[in-house]
Motif scaffolding. Structure first.
Motif, PDB file in Angstrom:
ATOM      1  N   SER A 171      18.049  24.803 -16.194  1.00 46.68           N
ATOM      2  CA  SER A 171      19.181  24.434 -16.502  1.00 46.68           C
ATOM      3  C   SER A 171      19.801  23.770 -14.997  1.00 46.68           C
ATOM      4  CB  SER A 171      20.421  25.316 -17.262  1.00 46.68           C
ATOM      5  OG  SER A 171      21.836  25.290 -16.743  1.00 46.68           O
ATOM      6  N   LYS A 172      20.767  23.450 -15.040  1.00 50.11           N
ATOM      7  CA  LYS A 172      21.501  22.622 -14.446  1.00 50.11           C
ATOM      8  C   LYS A 172      22.497  23.806 -13.744  1.00 50.11           C
ATOM      9  CE  LYS A 172      24.515  18.946 -15.673  1.00 50.11           C
ATOM     10  NZ  LYS A 172      25.355  17.842 -16.149  1.00 50.11           N
ATOM     11  N   VAL A 173      23.212  24.646 -14.610  1.00 53.34           N
ATOM     12  CA  VAL A 173      24.332  25.553 -14.363  1.00 53.34           C
ATOM     13  C   VAL A 173      23.627  26.855 -14.243  1.00 53.34           C
ATOM     14  CG1 VAL A 173      25.494  26.804 -16.161  1.00 53.34           C
ATOM     15  CG2 VAL A 173      25.354  23.975 -16.559  1.00 53.34           C
ATOM     16  N   VAL A 174      23.946  27.224 -12.912  1.00 51.67           N
ATOM     17  CA  VAL A 174      23.267  28.462 -13.100  1.00 51.67           C
ATOM     18  C   VAL A 174      24.065  29.645 -13.229  1.00 51.67           C
ATOM     19  CG1 VAL A 174      22.959  27.621 -10.617  1.00 51.67           C
ATOM     20  CG2 VAL A 174      25.356  28.959 -10.984  1.00 51.67           C
ATOM     21  N   SER A 175      23.380  31.079 -14.021  1.00 51.81           N
ATOM     22  CA  SER A 175      23.921  31.388 -14.442  1.00 51.81           C
ATOM     23  C   SER A 175      22.875  33.309 -13.693  1.00 51.81           C
ATOM     24  CB  SER A 175      22.901  32.097 -15.471  1.00 51.81           C
ATOM     25  OG  SER A 175      22.690  32.511 -16.587  1.00 51.81           O
ATOM     26  N   LYS A 176      24.405  33.906 -13.771  1.00 54.62           N
ATOM     27  CA  LYS A 176      24.264  35.311 -13.769  1.00 54.62           C
ATOM     28  C   LYS A 176      23.856  36.622 -14.732  1.00 54.62           C
ATOM     29  CE  LYS A 176      27.721  35.133 -10.067  1.00 54.62           C
ATOM     30  NZ  LYS A 176      29.267  35.599  -9.946  1.00 54.62           N
ATOM     31  N   THR A 177      23.478  35.963 -15.768  1.00 55.56           N
ATOM     32  CA  THR A 177      22.867  36.961 -17.202  1.00 55.56           C
ATOM     33  C   THR A 177      20.877  36.732 -17.155  1.00 55.56           C
ATOM     34  OG1 THR A 177      24.632  36.246 -17.991  1.00 55.56           O
ATOM     35  CG2 THR A 177      23.721  36.785 -19.033  1.00 55.56           C
ATOM     36  N   ALA A 178      21.186  37.758 -17.145  1.00 55.49           N
ATOM     37  CA  ALA A 178      19.678  38.175 -17.599  1.00 55.49           C
ATOM     38  C   ALA A 178      19.404  37.350 -18.539  1.00 55.49           C
ATOM     39  CB  ALA A 178      19.359  39.719 -17.351  1.00 55.49           C
ATOM     40  N   VAL A 179      19.766  37.379 -19.551  1.00 52.32           N
ATOM     41  CA  VAL A 179      19.164  37.015 -20.843  1.00 52.32           C
ATOM     42  C   VAL A 179      19.106  35.236 -21.115  1.00 52.32           C
ATOM     43  CG1 VAL A 179      20.095  39.293 -22.233  1.00 52.32           C
ATOM     44  CG2 VAL A 179      21.669  36.905 -21.672  1.00 52.32           C
ATOM     45  N   ASP A 180      19.740  34.846 -20.168  1.00 49.21           N
ATOM     46  CA  ASP A 180      19.777  33.696 -20.096  1.00 49.21           C
ATOM     47  C   ASP A 180      18.615  32.995 -19.823  1.00 49.21           C
ATOM     48  OD1 ASP A 180      23.025  32.710 -19.303  1.00 49.21           O
ATOM     49  OD2 ASP A 180      22.555  33.179 -21.458  1.00 49.21           O
ATOM     50  N   TYR A 181      17.821  33.818 -19.056  1.00 44.75           N
ATOM     51  CA  TYR A 181      16.390  33.345 -17.959  1.00 44.75           C
ATOM     52  C   TYR A 181      15.405  33.054 -19.448  1.00 44.75           C
ATOM     53  CZ  TYR A 181      18.593  33.193 -14.058  1.00 44.75           C
ATOM     54  OH  TYR A 181      20.424  32.548 -12.561  1.00 44.75           O
ATOM     55  N   ASP A 182      14.626  32.127 -18.696  1.00 43.98           N
ATOM     56  CA  ASP A 182      13.446  31.662 -19.608  1.00 43.98           C
ATOM     57  C   ASP A 182      11.732  32.580 -19.137  1.00 43.98           C
ATOM     58  OD1 ASP A 182      15.021  28.453 -19.194  1.00 43.98           O
ATOM     59  OD2 ASP A 182      14.776  29.584 -21.326  1.00 43.98           O
ATOM     60  N   TYR A 183      12.350  32.537 -18.327  1.00 46.85           N
ATOM     61  CA  TYR A 183      10.781  33.140 -18.044  1.00 46.85           C
ATOM     62  C   TYR A 183      11.051  34.016 -16.224  1.00 46.85           C
ATOM     63  CZ  TYR A 183       9.207  28.741 -19.502  1.00 46.85           C
ATOM     64  OH  TYR A 183       8.298  27.166 -20.163  1.00 46.85           O
ATOM     65  N   TRP A 184       9.951  34.828 -16.440  1.00 49.44           N
ATOM     66  CA  TRP A 184      10.029  35.995 -15.016  1.00 49.44           C
ATOM     67  C   TRP A 184       8.740  36.548 -15.025  1.00 49.44           C
ATOM     68  CZ3 TRP A 184      14.431  38.972 -14.444  1.00 49.44           C
ATOM     69  CH2 TRP A 184      15.741  38.637 -15.014  1.00 49.44           C
ATOM     70  N   GLY A 185       8.787  36.864 -13.413  1.00 51.84           N
ATOM     71  CA  GLY A 185       8.304  37.751 -13.083  1.00 51.84           C
ATOM     72  C   GLY A 185       7.761  39.174 -13.648  1.00 51.84           C
ATOM     73  N   GLN A 186       6.941  39.157 -13.052  1.00 50.30           N
ATOM     74  CA  GLN A 186       6.890  41.127 -13.019  1.00 50.30           C
ATOM     75  C   GLN A 186       7.297  42.334 -12.514  1.00 50.30           C
ATOM     76  OE1 GLN A 186       4.838  42.642 -15.909  1.00 50.30           O
ATOM     77  NE2 GLN A 186       4.822  40.373 -16.609  1.00 50.30           N
ATOM     78  N   LEU A 235       4.983  33.824 -12.602  1.00 49.24           N
ATOM     79  CA  LEU A 235       5.973  33.684 -11.971  1.00 49.24           C
ATOM     80  C   LEU A 235       5.240  35.335 -11.172  1.00 49.24           C
ATOM     81  CD1 LEU A 235       7.928  32.273 -13.747  1.00 49.24           C
ATOM     82  CD2 LEU A 235       9.671  32.739 -11.951  1.00 49.24           C
ATOM     83  N   VAL A 236       5.059  35.158  -9.497  1.00 51.59           N
ATOM     84  CA  VAL A 236       4.355  36.538  -8.952  1.00 51.59           C
ATOM     85  C   VAL A 236       5.333  36.971  -7.277  1.00 51.59           C
ATOM     86  CG1 VAL A 236       2.332  37.562  -7.407  1.00 51.59           C
ATOM     87  CG2 VAL A 236       2.536  35.720  -9.969  1.00 51.59           C
ATOM     88  N   GLU A 237       6.279  38.092  -8.003  1.00 49.97           N
ATOM     89  CA  GLU A 237       7.018  38.217  -7.362  1.00 49.97           C
ATOM     90  C   GLU A 237       5.931  39.034  -5.579  1.00 49.97           C
ATOM     91  OE1 GLU A 237       9.604  38.553 -10.155  1.00 49.97           O
ATOM     92  OE2 GLU A 237       7.219  38.998  -9.982  1.00 49.97           O
ATOM     93  N   SER A 238       6.306  38.400  -4.704  1.00 49.22           N
ATOM     94  CA  SER A 238       5.015  39.332  -3.289  1.00 49.22           C
ATOM     95  C   SER A 238       6.492  39.965  -2.489  1.00 49.22           C
ATOM     96  CB  SER A 238       4.768  38.619  -2.810  1.00 49.22           C
ATOM     97  OG  SER A 238       4.332  37.353  -2.141  1.00 49.22           O
ATOM     98  N   GLY A 239       5.838  40.720  -1.152  1.00 45.98           N
ATOM     99  CA  GLY A 239       6.747  41.094   0.262  1.00 45.98           C
ATOM    100  C   GLY A 239       7.445  42.526  -0.217  1.00 45.98           C
ATOM    101  N   GLY A 240       7.633  43.245  -1.505  1.00 46.12           N
ATOM    102  CA  GLY A 240       8.088  44.110  -1.458  1.00 46.12           C
ATOM    103  C   GLY A 240       7.933  45.062  -0.250  1.00 46.12           C
ATOM    104  N   GLY A 241       7.659  46.661  -0.172  1.00 48.39           N
ATOM    105  CA  GLY A 241       7.102  47.944  -0.094  1.00 48.39           C
ATOM    106  C   GLY A 241       8.508  48.316   0.745  1.00 48.39           C
ATOM    107  N   LEU A 242       8.105  49.535   1.582  1.00 48.45           N
ATOM    108  CA  LEU A 242       9.336  51.136   2.023  1.00 48.45           C
ATOM    109  C   LEU A 242       9.496  50.474   3.163  1.00 48.45           C
ATOM    110  CD1 LEU A 242       9.174  53.703   1.657  1.00 48.45           C
ATOM    111  CD2 LEU A 242       7.667  54.399   2.675  1.00 48.45           C
ATOM    112  N   VAL A 243      10.655  50.749   3.429  1.00 47.13           N
ATOM    113  CA  VAL A 243      11.527  50.277   4.678  1.00 47.13           C
ATOM    114  C   VAL A 243      12.340  51.299   4.537  1.00 47.13           C
ATOM    115  CG1 VAL A 243      12.969  48.520   3.579  1.00 47.13           C
ATOM    116  CG2 VAL A 243      12.596  48.194   6.008  1.00 47.13           C
ATOM    117  N   GLN A 244      12.921  50.930   6.117  1.00 44.43           N
ATOM    118  CA  GLN A 244      13.953  52.735   6.680  1.00 44.43           C
ATOM    119  C   GLN A 244      15.185  51.847   6.340  1.00 44.43           C
ATOM    120  OE1 GLN A 244      13.018  53.772  10.455  1.00 44.43           O
ATOM    121  NE2 GLN A 244      12.385  55.554   9.605  1.00 44.43           N
ATOM    122  N   ALA A 245      16.282  52.396   5.873  1.00 41.88           N
ATOM    123  CA  ALA A 245      17.431  51.827   5.996  1.00 41.88           C
ATOM    124  C   ALA A 245      18.075  50.354   7.515  1.00 41.88           C
ATOM    125  CB  ALA A 245      18.605  52.839   6.580  1.00 41.88           C
TER     126      ALA A 245
END
Length: 123
Positions: free
Chosen positions: A100-115, A3-13
């Motif tokens: 899972s077909k059930v969405v979760s708001k809890t981080a520990v429920d997730y199997d895979y993570w990006g950096q 899983l590879v995230e992109s698109g972050g950066g510095l932006v003004q409020a």
């Protein structure tokens, strides 16, 4: 699995950013996908989640009405459109997948993570 995230950066409020998460190595359409963030010295915080087929979405209270999650199962990608950004949105943003077909708001429920990708909002 990647899983590879992109698109972050510095932006003004008040500005906008669109984060992308490119995935591979697992059956993307079988996974609910979430976005979390972590600011320095703080715990990882739920931002948003989208169900396997994109029919259900949920948002953290702090981003409701400003962020929009979406996914493209043909491209194995998930997105986070962020608008009206505030300095308190500054954090490292992570995408994550949960089989899972059930969405979760809890981080520990997730199997895979990006950096993660850094988002910095200046005032």
């Amino acid at each position: 699995v990647q899983l590879v995230e992109s698109g972050g950066g510095l932006v003004q409020a008040g500005g906008s950013l669109r984060l992308s998460c490119t995935t591979s190595g697992f059956t993307f359409s079988a996974y609910g996908m979430g976005w979390f963030r972590q600011a320095p010295g703080k715990e990882r915080e739920f931002v948003s989640v989208i169900s396997r087929l994109g029919l259900n979405t949920e948002y953290g209270d702090s981003v409701k009405g400003r962020f929009t999650i979406s996914r493209d199962n043909a491209k194995n990608m998930v997105y986070l459109q962020m608008s009206s950004l505030k300095p308190e949105d500054t954090a490292v943003y992570y995408c994550a997948g949960r089989r899972s077909k059930v969405v979760s708001k809890t981080a520990v429920d997730y199997d895979y993570w990006g950096q993660g990708t850094q988002v910095t909002v200046s005032s």
